[in-house]
Design a protein around this motif. Structure first.
Motif, PDB file in Angstrom:
ATOM      1  N   ARG A  23      55.460  67.838  32.396  1.00  0.00           N
ATOM      2  CA  ARG A  23      55.952  67.662  31.039  1.00  0.00           C
ATOM      3  C   ARG A  23      55.613  68.818  30.087  1.00  0.00           C
ATOM      4  O   ARG A  23      54.743  68.690  29.229  1.00  0.00           O
ATOM      5  N   TYR A  27      55.694  64.506  23.167  1.00  0.00           N
ATOM      6  CA  TYR A  27      56.317  63.609  22.194  1.00  0.00           C
ATOM      7  C   TYR A  27      56.322  64.289  20.827  1.00  0.00           C
ATOM      8  O   TYR A  27      55.594  65.248  20.599  1.00  0.00           O
ATOM      9  N   PRO A  52      61.312  65.790  20.471  1.00  0.00           N
ATOM     10  CA  PRO A  52      61.049  65.442  21.872  1.00  0.00           C
ATOM     11  C   PRO A  52      61.836  66.256  22.889  1.00  0.00           C
ATOM     12  O   PRO A  52      61.610  66.123  24.089  1.00  0.00           O
ATOM     13  N   ARG A  81      67.077  64.793  30.363  1.00  0.00           N
ATOM     14  CA  ARG A  81      66.113  63.886  31.002  1.00  0.00           C
ATOM     15  C   ARG A  81      66.886  62.694  31.532  1.00  0.00           C
ATOM     16  O   ARG A  81      67.641  62.062  30.804  1.00  0.00           O
ATOM     17  N   PHE A  83      66.696  58.953  33.069  1.00  0.00           N
ATOM     18  CA  PHE A  83      65.768  57.821  33.086  1.00  0.00           C
ATOM     19  C   PHE A  83      66.210  56.794  34.121  1.00  0.00           C
ATOM     20  O   PHE A  83      67.393  56.550  34.288  1.00  0.00           O
ATOM     21  N   GLY A  84      65.253  56.197  34.755  1.00  0.00           N
ATOM     22  CA  GLY A  84      65.535  55.066  35.615  1.00  0.00           C
ATOM     23  C   GLY A  84      64.405  54.078  35.465  1.00  0.00           C
ATOM     24  O   GLY A  84      63.399  54.367  34.823  1.00  0.00           O
ATOM     25  N   GLU A  85      64.562  52.888  36.047  1.00  0.00           N
ATOM     26  CA  GLU A  85      63.491  51.902  35.960  1.00  0.00           C
ATOM     27  C   GLU A  85      62.213  52.439  36.577  1.00  0.00           C
ATOM     28  O   GLU A  85      61.121  52.191  36.098  1.00  0.00           O
ATOM     29  N   ASP A  86      62.354  53.184  37.671  1.00  0.00           N
ATOM     30  CA  ASP A  86      61.167  53.633  38.397  1.00  0.00           C
ATOM     31  C   ASP A  86      61.081  55.140  38.561  1.00  0.00           C
ATOM     32  O   ASP A  86      60.280  55.618  39.357  1.00  0.00           O
ATOM     33  N   PHE A  87      61.908  55.870  37.875  1.00  0.00           N
ATOM     34  CA  PHE A  87      61.823  57.325  38.013  1.00  0.00           C
ATOM     35  C   PHE A  87      62.149  58.013  36.693  1.00  0.00           C
ATOM     36  O   PHE A  87      62.699  57.415  35.779  1.00  0.00           O
ATOM     37  N   GLN A  88      61.793  59.278  36.692  1.00  0.00           N
ATOM     38  CA  GLN A  88      62.166  60.143  35.578  1.00  0.00           C
ATOM     39  C   GLN A  88      62.460  61.514  36.159  1.00  0.00           C
ATOM     40  O   GLN A  88      61.761  61.967  37.072  1.00  0.00           O
ATOM     41  N   GLU A 123      60.273  62.446  39.438  1.00  0.00           N
ATOM     42  CA  GLU A 123      58.973  61.804  39.660  1.00  0.00           C
ATOM     43  C   GLU A 123      59.089  60.286  39.630  1.00  0.00           C
ATOM     44  O   GLU A 123      59.756  59.715  38.780  1.00  0.00           O
ATOM     45  N   THR A 124      58.443  59.651  40.600  1.00  0.00           N
ATOM     46  CA  THR A 124      58.207  58.210  40.534  1.00  0.00           C
ATOM     47  C   THR A 124      56.687  58.059  40.492  1.00  0.00           C
ATOM     48  O   THR A 124      55.970  59.038  40.349  1.00  0.00           O
ATOM     49  N   ARG A 125      56.217  56.840  40.637  1.00  0.00           N
ATOM     50  CA  ARG A 125      54.755  56.694  40.640  1.00  0.00           C
ATOM     51  C   ARG A 125      54.168  57.047  42.004  1.00  0.00           C
ATOM     52  O   ARG A 125      52.963  57.099  42.165  1.00  0.00           O
ATOM     53  N   ASP A 159      46.966  51.873  37.773  1.00  0.00           N
ATOM     54  CA  ASP A 159      47.423  51.204  36.560  1.00  0.00           C
ATOM     55  C   ASP A 159      47.214  52.117  35.353  1.00  0.00           C
ATOM     56  O   ASP A 159      46.596  53.171  35.462  1.00  0.00           O
ATOM     57  N   THR A 160      47.673  51.655  34.240  1.00  0.00           N
ATOM     58  CA  THR A 160      47.518  52.411  33.002  1.00  0.00           C
ATOM     59  C   THR A 160      46.049  52.729  32.752  1.00  0.00           C
ATOM     60  O   THR A 160      45.204  51.839  32.784  1.00  0.00           O
TER      61      THR A 160
ATOM     62  N   LEU B 133      62.452  52.691  30.009  1.00  0.00           N
ATOM     63  CA  LEU B 133      62.902  53.415  31.201  1.00  0.00           C
ATOM     64  C   LEU B 133      62.147  54.733  31.322  1.00  0.00           C
ATOM     65  O   LEU B 133      61.883  55.399  30.325  1.00  0.00           O
ATOM     66  N   VAL B 136      56.524  56.610  33.974  1.00  0.00           N
ATOM     67  CA  VAL B 136      55.955  56.728  35.315  1.00  0.00           C
ATOM     68  C   VAL B 136      54.537  57.287  35.331  1.00  0.00           C
ATOM     69  O   VAL B 136      53.909  57.311  36.384  1.00  0.00           O
ATOM     70  N   ASP B 138      50.695  58.496  32.880  1.00  0.00           N
ATOM     71  CA  ASP B 138      49.893  58.264  31.688  1.00  0.00           C
ATOM     72  C   ASP B 138      50.304  59.142  30.512  1.00  0.00           C
ATOM     73  O   ASP B 138      49.947  58.848  29.363  1.00  0.00           O
ATOM     74  N   LYS B 187      61.607  59.072  19.963  1.00  0.00           N
ATOM     75  CA  LYS B 187      60.726  60.150  19.499  1.00  0.00           C
ATOM     76  C   LYS B 187      59.625  60.438  20.517  1.00  0.00           C
ATOM     77  O   LYS B 187      59.124  61.550  20.614  1.00  0.00           O
TER      78      LYS B 187
END
Lengths: 215, 217
Positions: A23, A27, A52, A81, A83-88, A123-125, A159-160, B133, B136, B138, B187
């Motif tokens: 990245r 933001y 952004p 960019r 976007f997907g439920e499980d990817f970026q 990228e996915t997780r 996890d987060t 969406l 993925v 942090d 944003k």
């Protein structure tokens, strides 16, 4: 067409690319500090993201192989960019302009210098793919191009806020280097807003150390 | 029309109470099976003084009830209802997402329950959940926490990478429109798939939240 023009044109044309780190645009209102050390150079970038889709920052880079110091401003544009439920997935373009001069015995004087490039990642997780290409023109000092691709795999989905660990392999191509193609296995550790990578290039026997912090 | 319905219900209720004891022992659900709630307007019902503590819904079959056309969004106030210990109602067979006043993704959004979120909920703020969406890593979490954390109306936020849900608890009395939520997520560099809302906690919920918070700590 001179060598420098050719290198820069090829760098743009070769298009698809990915960031060494994650990245390069943050933001809105975010700051990011990035430090990278690979088999050829050591660099630092402090950037601010006013939008952004765009970041602007101060870049300094030491080419340890050619003994050149570059300092300038870098802009990075997030062109797209996905976007997907499980990817970026992301596509970035960047350009930097500033001054370069010889160091450590290089008698080269101050030169107007610049670099342009393109980066892309998916990228996915669990999985990570990236590619980047860059062309640099340091005036009379040097002109060069490089490209690198990386694949990564996470052995677990943290996890987060957990410590995220990635196993990665980067293959880079630097046509003018002693080893034009080199492979660097590395580990990525990622926790909260901090990212740390450590690896070792197999051909050049040089360490890779990358740091990134977002605030 | 409503008066007629209420009158009919009153007569039926009186008739039920007058049934012999054997008839009253029949499962409560047996009386509900043929009912069609779809055209009823519960908007004017005042449950605040009802005592549901003796109701046993355990044997009721809600699966055939059609709540799809009911409008619960207006005047129903369940906050003072006493459902007692017998009311074990997990919502099975209902599709709350289809009810007016609740956005469709609500049923699929899993709100976070971290200590910070529970503490903020216990203070009485409205809770919003946004399905995001592209979340993925942090850095995504950091971006959204920072962006929403700067808002004066926000008491707490949490982004769950497993569920991809951004949970936002507002300060008591504050509101945030869906448009603002979408704008702030944009944003942050991301995109919203759906938004759901939980109303501000009732006194009972606040007590529950505090209890859960105590347990979590």
């Amino acid at each position: 067409m001179g060598m420098r023009s050719l290198v820069l044109s090829l760098s743009v044309l070769c298009g698809l690319a990915a960031p060494a780190l994650a990245r390069p645009v943050s933001y809105e209102g975010g700051w990011t500090v990035i430090a990278e050390h690979d088999r050829q150079s050591t660099s630092g970038l402090l950037h601010y993201t006013p939008d952004p889709a765009f970041s602007i920052g101060l870049r300094t880079e030491r080419d340890r192989v050619n003994d050149i110091q570059f300092t300038g401003l870098q802009g990075t544009w997030l062109a797209k960019r996905w976007f997907g439920e499980d990817f970026q997935a992301n596509l970035y373009f960047f350009a930097a302009g500033g001054e370069a001069h010889g160091v450590s015995g290089n008698p080269g004087g101050s030169e107007a210098a610049g670099m342009i490039g393109v980066m892309a990642d998916w990228e996915t997780r669990r999985w990570f793919l990236s590619y980047r290409a860059r062309g640099s023109d340091f005036g009379k000092l040097d002109a060069s191009a490089m490209q690198a691709a990386r694949v990564g795999w996470a052995p677990y989905e943290g996890d987060t806020g957990d410590l995220h660990t990635w196993f990665m392999v980067e293959i880079d191509n630097r046509p003018e280097a002693e080893n034009p193609v080199d492979v660097t296995p590395l580990l990525r550790f990622f926790k909260d807003a901090a990212l740390f990578e450590i690896g070792y290039s197999i051909g050049d026997d040089k360490p890779m150390i990358n740091l990134q912090y977002r605030f | 029309m409503k008066r007629i319905h209420l009158t009919i219900l009153t007569v039926l209720l009186a008739g039920t109470m007058a049934l012999p004891a054997a008839a009253q022992d029949a499962p409560v659900g047996a009386h509900h099976d043929p009912m069609d709630h779809s055209k009823m307007d519960h908007g004017d019902m005042d449950h605040s003084k009802m005592d549901h503590s003796k109701m046993d819904h355990g044997d009721m079959d809600h699966s055939k009830m059609d709540h799809a056309k009911m409008d619960h969004s207006k005047k129903m106030d369940h906050s003072k209802m006493d459902h007692g210990d017998h009311h074990d109602h997990d919502g099975a067979g209902h599709d709350h997402a289809a009810m007016p006043g609740v956005e469709a993704p609500a049923s699929s959004i899993a709100f976070a329950s971290t200590p910070e979120i529970l503490a903020a909920q216990a203070r009485g703020g409205e809770t919003l959940g946004a399905s995001v969406l592209g979340a993925v890593c942090d850095f995504c979490v950091k971006a959204m926490n920072k962006t929403f954390g700067k808002q004066k109306t926000v008491a707490a936020t949490y982004v769950d990478l497993d569920t991809k849900v951004l949970t936002i608890v507002l300060k008591p009395g504050e509101t945030m429109s869906d448009k603002t939520v979408r704008k702030l997520v944009k944003k942050s560099g991301y995109k919203i798939d759906g938004i759901a809302r939980l109303p501000a906690a009732t006194p009972m919920q606040k007590r529950l939240d505090r209890a859960r918070l105590d347990l979590a700590e």
